[in-house]
Design a protein around this motif. Sequence first.
Motif, short mmCIF file in Angstrom:
data_model
loop_
_atom_site.label_atom_id
_atom_site.label_comp_id
_atom_site.label_asym_id
_atom_site.label_seq_id
_atom_site.Cartn_x
_atom_site.Cartn_y
_atom_site.Cartn_z
N ARG A 210 0.84 -1.22 0.00
CA ARG A 210 0.00 0.00 0.00
C ARG A 210 0.87 1.26 0.00
O ARG A 210 0.53 2.25 -0.64
CB ARG A 210 -0.89 0.02 1.24
CG ARG A 210 -1.97 -1.03 1.28
CD ARG A 210 -3.05 -0.78 0.25
NE ARG A 210 -2.83 -1.58 -0.95
CZ ARG A 210 -3.57 -1.54 -2.02
NH1 ARG A 210 -4.59 -0.71 -2.10
NH2 ARG A 210 -3.29 -2.29 -3.06
N LYS A 213 1.96 1.83 -3.55
CA LYS A 213 0.87 2.24 -4.44
C LYS A 213 0.29 3.61 -4.07
O LYS A 213 -0.06 4.40 -4.96
CB LYS A 213 -0.25 1.19 -4.43
CG LYS A 213 0.15 -0.12 -5.09
CD LYS A 213 -1.00 -1.12 -5.05
CE LYS A 213 -0.60 -2.43 -5.71
NZ LYS A 213 -1.69 -3.44 -5.67
N LYS A 214 0.19 3.89 -2.78
CA LYS A 214 -0.46 5.13 -2.32
C LYS A 214 0.53 6.24 -1.97
O LYS A 214 0.14 7.39 -1.83
CB LYS A 214 -1.33 4.83 -1.09
CG LYS A 214 -2.40 3.77 -1.33
CD LYS A 214 -3.47 4.24 -2.27
CE LYS A 214 -4.59 3.20 -2.38
NZ LYS A 214 -5.64 3.63 -3.33
N LYS A 216 2.04 6.84 0.85
CA LYS A 216 1.70 7.44 2.13
C LYS A 216 2.62 6.89 3.20
O LYS A 216 2.69 5.68 3.41
CB LYS A 216 0.22 7.16 2.49
CG LYS A 216 -0.77 7.85 1.57
CD LYS A 216 -2.20 7.60 2.02
CE LYS A 216 -3.20 8.34 1.13
NZ LYS A 216 -4.60 8.08 1.55
N TYR A 219 1.72 4.17 6.03
CA TYR A 219 1.80 2.75 5.75
C TYR A 219 3.19 2.21 6.05
O TYR A 219 3.35 1.11 6.59
CB TYR A 219 1.44 2.45 4.29
CG TYR A 219 -0.04 2.52 3.99
CD1 TYR A 219 -0.91 1.57 4.52
CD2 TYR A 219 -0.56 3.51 3.17
CE1 TYR A 219 -2.27 1.62 4.24
CE2 TYR A 219 -1.92 3.57 2.89
CZ TYR A 219 -2.77 2.63 3.42
OH TYR A 219 -4.11 2.67 3.15
#
Length: 509
Positions: A210, A213-214, A216, A219
């Motif tokens: 994550r 992909k994000k 952030k 995570y």
Amino acid sequence: MIYYKKQQTHTSFAMKLYLVALTIFSGIGGFLFGYDTGVISGAMPYINRPEDQGGFDLQDNDLLQEAVVSSAILGAAVGSLLSYIVNDFFGRKKAILFACSIFTVGALVMGFAPNVWILIVGRVLVGLGVGFASMSVPIYIAESAPENLRGALVSIDVLLITTGQFVSYCTDAVLIPHWRWMLGLSCVPAILQFIGMLFLPESPRWLLSRYIKKDKTNYLEKATNCLEKLRNDDFDVSNEVKDIIDEIEAENKNNSAFKTFVELITVSPLRHALIIGVMMQIFQQICGINTVMYYSSTILVKAGFGTEDDPADAIYGSIPIGFTNMIMSVVAVLLIDRAGRRPLLMFSLTGVMFSLSALAISFIVQDSNTTVGGWMALISLVMYLVFFAPGMGPVPWALNSEIYPLHVRSMGSSIATSANWISNLVISATFLTLVNYIEAYGAFFLYSFISFVCLIFVFFLVPETKGYRLEQIQELFEREWIVKNKFEFIYFWRYFKKSTTSTSTESLT
């Protein structure tokens, strides 16, 4: 020649305790899987009874009996396929929470079912929950565990499956003839699992996927904190985090399920892993394990234990079968990371092949001597599980939790788990019909021959994965398809020696 340094060769007591707690709470999904598998064996003779005796009058309807048993398996096959979506987008933890929620609803529907059709609906719901859990739990455990404990911890999930089966047989014996209580009580462990999972972390590998992909940082922080809890205090998790991120960045090129599926079947190493994963799950079922677990009471009645009108003796006879399955699963936990996957599989399949043949012969003997044939059948069933439980029970699940790269792991495991449930469905939905056509001895001789075919498959095609980190195992599938070192089984005794705990290097040749 590539050398990898082992990252962690010992584990502290506190870390082991935390990992065991994580495994047990998440593995309650396995317990529910096992309970549902076993409980229907003791419930069916009473569900079959006439309506004025509390049943649904299925005594002479083999198709409806098979539908009641196999409807849960159909739900599990669908659930394991759909679990790919939930696991990838919402995480392993949420997938397990969803699984125990839907299982709870299904258990209550079964317990209060007014007719056979509502009972089948409840069985489908329970199956959906089991399907989600059977794919999600092994991945969750494998992605959380250090490599030196991964096989053992995934095997604990299988141990909980067999524990659930044993508990279900004991429950059946205690609750005779109250089949509604037998089925409905399974909501209790499902509720306990839901509560326990609320306090457990998400898979660190999923959190890092994550993060990639994000983009952030929260995570990344969560994944790092999670790994710090799951590793020794003196272990630097930064290298492991970097390895996982590097793997994701190098391989996470697909952004759709279709592209992931295409890559799985077109890229040779991935296709190699998928074929082995799928075939091992299929072989696990078509070796006859769930005919033994679903229909153990029916098999024992046919072999002379009890009668269709009074099957209590057959239900009591199922208890040592479930107990043997559970105890031998403990053996698997102790051996899988010492003996390795291949030796356990070959030892297991050799014994399974001969015990199924003995079971088939017991039905031939039973025609002339009911007492001898009945006891021979019970002993053969126990010996079947002595051999099946340490190898063919846990190893296919362990393999499928570790042989796929992260970016295709959810889909690969989902496909293989669905293959397991579809095979399970075919076997359970056709067993009584098969017995009617070729007799019980013919059915078990057939399963024995299938076990021999599986033994040949393992001998030539299944590589050893013991001791490799998840990020390293894909290297094994970039080599030749035929396993070079086929004869470890001859030296099986070597694997019982105490493994060295010193830091060492291993060669992937």
